[in-house]
Enzyme design. Structure first.
Site, PDB file in Angstrom:
ATOM      1  N   HIS A   6       0.835  -1.203   0.000  1.00  0.00           N
ATOM      2  CA  HIS A   6       0.000   0.000   0.000  1.00  0.00           C
ATOM      3  C   HIS A   6       0.871   1.255   0.000  1.00  0.00           C
ATOM      4  O   HIS A   6       0.622   2.190  -0.769  1.00  0.00           O
ATOM      5  CB  HIS A   6      -0.919   0.013   1.224  1.00  0.00           C
ATOM      6  CG  HIS A   6      -2.150  -0.815   1.070  1.00  0.00           C
ATOM      7  ND1 HIS A   6      -2.235  -1.879   0.200  1.00  0.00           N
ATOM      8  CD2 HIS A   6      -3.371  -0.743   1.681  1.00  0.00           C
ATOM      9  CE1 HIS A   6      -3.431  -2.426   0.285  1.00  0.00           C
ATOM     10  NE2 HIS A   6      -4.151  -1.748   1.168  1.00  0.00           N
ATOM     11  N   HIS A  13       1.252  -2.596   9.459  1.00  0.00           N
ATOM     12  CA  HIS A  13       2.668  -2.908   9.235  1.00  0.00           C
ATOM     13  C   HIS A  13       3.558  -2.327  10.342  1.00  0.00           C
ATOM     14  O   HIS A  13       3.102  -1.608  11.224  1.00  0.00           O
ATOM     15  CB  HIS A  13       3.132  -2.379   7.875  1.00  0.00           C
ATOM     16  CG  HIS A  13       2.464  -3.043   6.713  1.00  0.00           C
ATOM     17  ND1 HIS A  13       2.882  -4.255   6.201  1.00  0.00           N
ATOM     18  CD2 HIS A  13       1.403  -2.654   5.953  1.00  0.00           C
ATOM     19  CE1 HIS A  13       2.112  -4.586   5.176  1.00  0.00           C
ATOM     20  NE2 HIS A  13       1.199  -3.647   5.017  1.00  0.00           N
TER      21      HIS A  13
END
Length: 260
Positions: A154, A212
């Site tokens: 992303h 993340h």
């Protein structure tokens, strides 16, 4: 149609302006670092935006490159033809989208490969008991949880798409309209691309503060910025390349702006 033109002018003045283009790489780096530090030091409570099923993630981010490609294709075609009057130059510029697609494909597969070679299969997200499975697909097929170094796709793709859109929409300030349908079509496309940039920046921020770890996000963002720099700041300046958008090229060469 007047509302559309006012909307396009507002986006050009407040969002996709020269100052934002110039400082956007620094802004993205700050978001990636700042959001990551916030996540590590003072995590935000759960919200709609850390649910992977939120509407922007499901219908936009999952198809990030598709949306960017779909909106840039007609915009580059119309604006570059209006500025240059050459189909050959338009086709050359459109090849930049093929280059972008190649970067997207190579980087995405590289990230998956890194996750594969660094990962193992576990029974749950607690990562306590490992299971012997060859790859992520097989692991998930048997109800396991694959854990490896998952570089943020992303962060990579959102940052890359934002920077590409900013580069390609820079031509808007150089266009003079003589025909009503030209103005209407280009303003509509520019407005759509402006809204898309706002969505991408927002989702980039959400990724930074919710998902993340810091290294995965920083590396993903670095790949996106590096792909942009290699193309728009180095390769596209060379004779054998897709070339820069006409306004950027004429600006850098100190030539008069194209008019049609």
């Amino acid at each position: 149609m007047e509302r559309l033109e006012n909307c396009a002018q507002m986006f050009q003045r407040k969002f996709l302006n020269e100052a934002f283009r110039r400082h956007c790489p620094v802004l993205l780096a700050c978001i990636a670092l700042g959001g990551s530090l916030l996540k590590e030091l003072s995590p935000l409570p759960d919200s709609y935006w850390n649910n992977k099923r939120n509407v922007l993630n499901v219908y936009f981010v999952k198809f990030c490159w598709g949306w960017t490609l779909w909106l840039l294709l007609p915009f580059i075609t119309l604006t570059n033809y209006k500025l240059t009057g050459s189909i050959t130059k338009v086709l050359r510029r459109l090849s930049s989208l093929l280059v972008g697609t190649l970067f997207w494909y190579l980087c995405t597969n590289l990230f998956l490969y890194i996750e594969h070679i660094t990962g193992s299969c576990y029974e749950s997200e607690a990562l306590l008991d490992s299971i012997e499975h060859q790859d992520r697909k097989e692991c998930r097929l048997h109800g396991g949880f694959w854990h490896g170094f998952d570089i943020s796709g992303h962060c990579f793709l959102l940052s890359y798409c934002i920077l590409i859109i900013l580069e390609e929409t820079s031509v808007i300030r150089s266009i003079q309209f003589e025909r009503h349908w030209h103005r209407m079509a280009i303003n509509a496309q520019f407005t759509a691309l402006s809204i898309l940039v706002i969505i991408w920046v927002w989702m980039f921020l959400c990724t930074a503060v919710y998902f993340h770890n810091i290294f995965q996000k920083v590396i993903g963002t670095a790949f996106g910025m590096l792909a942009w720099y290699i193309t728009y700041r180095w390769w596209y300046l060379q004779p054998i390349s897709p070339g820069l958008p006409p306004a950027s090229a004429s600006h850098s060469e100190k030539e008069p702006v194209y008019k049609n």
